[in-house]
Design a protein around this motif. Structure first.
Motif, PDB file in Angstrom:
ATOM      1  N   GLY A  72       0.943  -1.216  -0.154  1.00  0.00           N
ATOM      2  CA  GLY A  72      -0.148  -0.119  -0.115  1.00  0.00           C
ATOM      3  C   GLY A  72       0.817   1.245  -0.058  1.00  0.00           C
ATOM      4  O   GLY A  72       0.631   2.341  -0.843  1.00  0.00           O
ATOM      5  N   TRP A  73       2.111   1.181   0.615  1.00  0.00           N
ATOM      6  CA  TRP A  73       2.799   2.226   0.809  1.00  0.00           C
ATOM      7  C   TRP A  73       3.436   2.541  -0.503  1.00  0.00           C
ATOM      8  O   TRP A  73       3.708   3.629  -1.294  1.00  0.00           O
ATOM      9  CB  TRP A  73       3.698   2.087   1.839  1.00  0.00           C
ATOM     10  N   LEU A  74       3.965   1.495  -1.415  1.00  0.00           N
ATOM     11  CA  LEU A  74       4.527   1.630  -2.564  1.00  0.00           C
ATOM     12  C   LEU A  74       3.622   1.962  -3.651  1.00  0.00           C
ATOM     13  O   LEU A  74       3.938   2.546  -4.524  1.00  0.00           O
ATOM     14  CB  LEU A  74       5.223  -0.030  -3.075  1.00  0.00           C
ATOM     15  N   CYS A  75       2.427   1.696  -3.631  1.00  0.00           N
ATOM     16  CA  CYS A  75       1.216   1.959  -4.498  1.00  0.00           C
ATOM     17  C   CYS A  75       0.455   2.838  -3.879  1.00  0.00           C
ATOM     18  O   CYS A  75      -0.939   2.727  -3.900  1.00  0.00           O
ATOM     19  CB  CYS A  75       0.571   0.761  -5.054  1.00  0.00           C
ATOM     20  N   GLY A  76       0.849   3.909  -3.366  1.00  0.00           N
ATOM     21  CA  GLY A  76       0.073   4.967  -2.693  1.00  0.00           C
ATOM     22  C   GLY A  76      -0.978   5.640  -3.360  1.00  0.00           C
ATOM     23  O   GLY A  76      -2.010   5.914  -2.962  1.00  0.00           O
ATOM     24  N   ASN A  77      -0.680   5.961  -4.618  1.00  0.00           N
ATOM     25  CA  ASN A  77      -1.384   6.690  -5.373  1.00  0.00           C
ATOM     26  C   ASN A  77      -2.747   5.928  -5.351  1.00  0.00           C
ATOM     27  O   ASN A  77      -3.815   6.326  -5.586  1.00  0.00           O
ATOM     28  CB  ASN A  77      -0.933   6.985  -6.714  1.00  0.00           C
ATOM     29  N   GLU A  78      -2.805   4.826  -5.827  1.00  0.00           N
ATOM     30  CA  GLU A  78      -3.768   3.890  -5.951  1.00  0.00           C
ATOM     31  C   GLU A  78      -4.771   3.721  -4.724  1.00  0.00           C
ATOM     32  O   GLU A  78      -5.901   3.659  -4.621  1.00  0.00           O
ATOM     33  CB  GLU A  78      -3.520   2.459  -6.523  1.00  0.00           C
ATOM     34  N   LEU A  79      -4.143   3.617  -3.628  1.00  0.00           N
ATOM     35  CA  LEU A  79      -4.711   3.269  -2.350  1.00  0.00           C
ATOM     36  C   LEU A  79      -5.363   4.747  -2.036  1.00  0.00           C
ATOM     37  O   LEU A  79      -6.511   4.755  -1.601  1.00  0.00           O
ATOM     38  CB  LEU A  79      -3.527   3.119  -1.114  1.00  0.00           C
TER      39      LEU A  79
END
Length: 369
Positions: free
Chosen positions: A353-360
């Motif tokens: 979630g941190w690495l794909c923050g924009n999606e989250l």
């Protein structure tokens, strides 16, 4: 009518030089530039005016950023800090941070700002590798940074540094060395940022001209994972997507931004956030940046809460669901996709979630009509 401001931000837009990647409101200047004196005088007047109007009565954190606040020198900083001391009840201020760059830190400045109430220093190091500093266009060397930290430690226990990663030409070994150097120096807080090429910066012009490569997202992810590994093994906790701290040294002012605390920004390009029970707005240089409804406020609060390691409580989710009925379902879907986890009464971001923050963050904020 608005809720009382709890955080105060002051912007000093002057530097010894513009770094190649910088897109902040700042400009290179000579130290004897009369425009700096005029700017500080005007800021002092603004502080006093806001104090007279009662806007500073409940301030709990102060942050002086830039630009490079340390660049303007002890005399101007003394004037500014004295004005703050007679306008804000410093006994109620839990954290008072000032940004500084290594090339403008000296023993006299450190003693002066500490005596006038600053209790936390944030040093813009970016790297302890001279080759990387050259790529970024920084005005200091690795040796300067180490000397500045030693100077700061004469008065300040709470010292934070900024480091940058994912820079073309920066190896994992270079990053590891910078992180280990920070730990060995006794830094209490590290803000870790991947390089972003912003429009209207020298680096962007170099990219467009084919003189500098675009940062590689996969390489940046590896660098962020490297930072997490070294810092957590060294006793730091990652309390926000880009911030690590020795327990007890998390930035209270930064957390205010992520938890919906109203803040007042003074100075050129500084942002003010006002809110009440029904609306939230941000203003910069007299221009309204956004005007959020109750639904948008709540979506933003949940979104920003998911930047933090502790995440968001079930109670907060329940309260927000009255206005955002699809929120529980969306959070459960984020858990199914591995971007969040639901345990111990809270929803928290996962490593993915941190690495794909924009999606989250996007899937949560998009719930607001």
């Amino acid at each position: 009518m608005h809720d009382p401001y709890k955080a105060l931000y002051l912007h000093i837009p002057f530097c010894v030089k513009r770094c190649f990647y910088c897109d902040f409101d700042s400009s290179a200047s000579s130290q004897d530039n009369p425009a700096i004196d005029e700017y500080i005088d005007e800021m002092c007047m603004e502080i006093r005016r806001n104090a007279k109007e009662g806007e500073l009565a409940q301030i709990e954190t102060i942050y002086i950023g830039g630009g490079t606040p340390s660049f303007i020198g002890s005399s101007r900083l003394t004037k500014l800090l004295y004005t703050i001391s007679v306008s804000v009840r410093l006994e109620n201020v839990r954290e008072f941070t000032m940004e500084a760059n290594p090339e403008s830190i000296n023993e006299s400045l450190i003693k002066d700002i500490w005596a006038l109430g600053v209790n936390r220093l944030s040093i813009g190091v970016q790297s302890f590798d001279d080759a990387v500093l050259k790529i970024l266009g920084r005005a200091h060397s690795s040796s300067d940074a180490k000397s500045a930290f030693a100077c700061a430690k004469q008065r300040f226990e709470n010292v934070s540094i900024d480091l940058m990663c994912g820079i073309p030409g920066q190896s994992i070994a270079s990053l590891e060395d910078s992180l280990n150097t920070a730990v060995s120096l006794g830094v209490k807080h590290v803000s870790m940022y991947p390089l972003t090429i912003e429009p209207h910066t020298l680096l962007n012009n170099m990219v467009l001209a084919g003189e500098f490569p675009e940062p590689d997202e996969d390489e940046q992810a590896l660098h962020m994972e490297c930072a997490e590994r070294i810092l957590t093994q060294s006793g730091f906790s990652r309390y926000e997507v880009a911030n690590y701290a020795v327990p007890g040294y998390e930035s209270i002012h930064n957390i205010a931004y992520w938890t919906g605390v109203p803040y007042l920004g003074l100075g050129r390009s500084a942002t003010t956030m006002t809110q009440n029970d029904e609306r939230r707005g941000r203003i910069r240089d007299g221009i309204v940046l956004d005007d959020l409804s109750k639904c948008q406020m709540l979506a933003e609060d949940i979104m920003l809460g998911m930047r933090l390691a502790k995440g968001v409580s079930e109670k907060s989710i329940q309260d927000a669901s009255a206005y955002l009925p699809k929120l529980p379902q969306t959070l459960d879907e984020l858990c199914e996709d591995g971007l969040a986890i639901h345990e111990e009464g809270r929803y928290r971001p996962t490593h993915k979630g941190w690495l794909c923050g924009n999606e989250l963050y996007g899937r949560i904020y998009d719930l607001a009509p």
